[in-house]
Design a protein around this motif. Structure first.
Motif, PDB file in Angstrom:
ATOM      1  N   UNK A   7       1.618   8.328  -8.167  1.00  0.00           N
ATOM      2  CA  UNK A   7       1.550   8.337  -9.520  1.00  0.00           C
ATOM      3  C   UNK A   7       1.620   6.937 -10.168  1.00  0.00           C
ATOM      4  N   UNK A   8       1.322   7.059 -11.730  1.00  0.00           N
ATOM      5  CA  UNK A   8       1.288   5.686 -12.301  1.00  0.00           C
ATOM      6  C   UNK A   8       1.031   5.874 -13.712  1.00  0.00           C
ATOM      7  N   UNK A  20      -4.884   1.008  -3.011  1.00  0.00           N
ATOM      8  CA  UNK A  20      -3.896   1.866  -2.455  1.00  0.00           C
ATOM      9  C   UNK A  20      -4.159   3.540  -2.378  1.00  0.00           C
ATOM     10  N   UNK A  21      -5.068   4.058  -3.413  1.00  0.00           N
ATOM     11  CA  UNK A  21      -5.377   5.352  -3.237  1.00  0.00           C
ATOM     12  C   UNK A  21      -6.351   5.543  -2.352  1.00  0.00           C
ATOM     13  N   UNK A  22      -7.351   4.546  -2.054  1.00  0.00           N
ATOM     14  CA  UNK A  22      -8.367   4.768  -0.962  1.00  0.00           C
ATOM     15  C   UNK A  22      -7.654   4.871   0.402  1.00  0.00           C
ATOM     16  N   UNK A  23      -6.529   3.751   0.625  1.00  0.00           N
ATOM     17  CA  UNK A  23      -5.848   3.712   1.913  1.00  0.00           C
ATOM     18  C   UNK A  23      -5.027   4.947   1.935  1.00  0.00           C
ATOM     19  N   UNK A  24      -4.305   5.491   0.773  1.00  0.00           N
ATOM     20  CA  UNK A  24      -3.515   6.907   1.035  1.00  0.00           C
ATOM     21  C   UNK A  24      -4.476   8.028   1.781  1.00  0.00           C
ATOM     22  N   UNK A  86       3.299   8.149  -2.962  1.00  0.00           N
ATOM     23  CA  UNK A  86       2.710   6.749  -2.470  1.00  0.00           C
ATOM     24  C   UNK A  86       2.647   5.839  -3.398  1.00  0.00           C
ATOM     25  N   UNK A  87       3.145   4.796  -3.123  1.00  0.00           N
ATOM     26  CA  UNK A  87       3.133   3.614  -4.318  1.00  0.00           C
ATOM     27  C   UNK A  87       2.777   2.292  -3.403  1.00  0.00           C
ATOM     28  N   UNK A  88       1.996   1.598  -4.559  1.00  0.00           N
ATOM     29  CA  UNK A  88       1.766   0.012  -3.928  1.00  0.00           C
ATOM     30  C   UNK A  88       2.655  -0.798  -4.089  1.00  0.00           C
ATOM     31  N   UNK A  89       2.648  -1.960  -3.280  1.00  0.00           N
ATOM     32  CA  UNK A  89       3.462  -2.909  -3.555  1.00  0.00           C
ATOM     33  C   UNK A  89       2.931  -3.977  -3.705  1.00  0.00           C
ATOM     34  N   UNK A 114       6.357   6.502   0.050  1.00  0.00           N
ATOM     35  CA  UNK A 114       5.668   5.573   1.244  1.00  0.00           C
ATOM     36  C   UNK A 114       5.114   4.297   0.509  1.00  0.00           C
ATOM     37  N   UNK A 115       5.481   3.239   0.725  1.00  0.00           N
ATOM     38  CA  UNK A 115       5.032   2.036   0.103  1.00  0.00           C
ATOM     39  C   UNK A 115       3.869   1.465   0.980  1.00  0.00           C
TER      40      UNK A 115
END
Ligand code: PNS
Length: 161
Positions: A7-8, A20-24, A86-89, A114-115
């Motif tokens: 989300x964002x 982040x999206x690609x890694x998720x 899933x969220x990026x930090x 999941x960060x």
């Protein structure tokens, strides 16, 4: 089928978000990128514009879809049957902000967060800084895909005319 929600506000989507999206997408079978529509009036792009820019940017990933959401994120996750958020930090400041939301969301419905640590090259990139730099005439093209950079350039020009 393992599904996660990213989300964002994505105003606009940056290369940091896409990292982040690609890694998720490499971790779960389906990623639903969820664009919040309750953002402040200071947004540069409408929710529909943000979705369109994300759809183009995420097209290379077959397991990634993009949609709007409103209301509580946990309700959206439940409706989607998502196993996790899933969220990026980027930093400790992000962690402090995200931790409370993750804990609240887990308390509300049990959905876990999941960060994913942002890649260092994008650690300083945020949509708000992109808007500020672009609005003052700076070059933000390194931080955006070409279509997003073009949209930002057009919006920046509209805002000064
Ligand atoms: O781009 P952002 O600021 O990280 O996006 C924040 C967003 C849209 C993901 C967050 O504000 C959100 O989850 N909004 C939905 C409303 C909600 O569920 N609020 C309670 C959070 S604990």
């Amino acid at each position: 089928m393992t599904r996660a929600v990213c989300p964002g506000s994505f105003d606009p989507v940056t290369r940091g978000h896409l990292d982040v999206i690609g890694r998720a997408a490499g971790l779960v079978e389906e990623v639903v990128v969820a664009v919040g529509d309750n953002m402040s009036k200071r947004a540069w792009f409408t929710p529909a514009e943000r979705v369109a820019l994300l759809q183009e940017a995420c097209a290379p990933w077959p397991g990634v879809s993009v949609t709007l959401f409103s209301g509580l994120l946990v309700d959206f996750c439940r409706a989607q049957g998502a196993a996790a958020v899933v969220k990026g930090l980027r930093s400790g400041a992000d962690f402090d902000y995200e931790l409370a939301m993750a804990q609240m969301n887990r308390r509300l419905t049990g959905v876990d967060t999941v960060f994913v640590p942002t890649a260092p090259e994008w650690g300083f990139v945020s949509s708000s800084l992109v808007r500020e730099v672009a609005g003052l005439g700076g070059d933000v093209t390194p931080f955006l895909t070409p279509p997003v950079a073009a949209a930002v350039g057009r919006r920046a020009a509209e805002r000064v005319t």
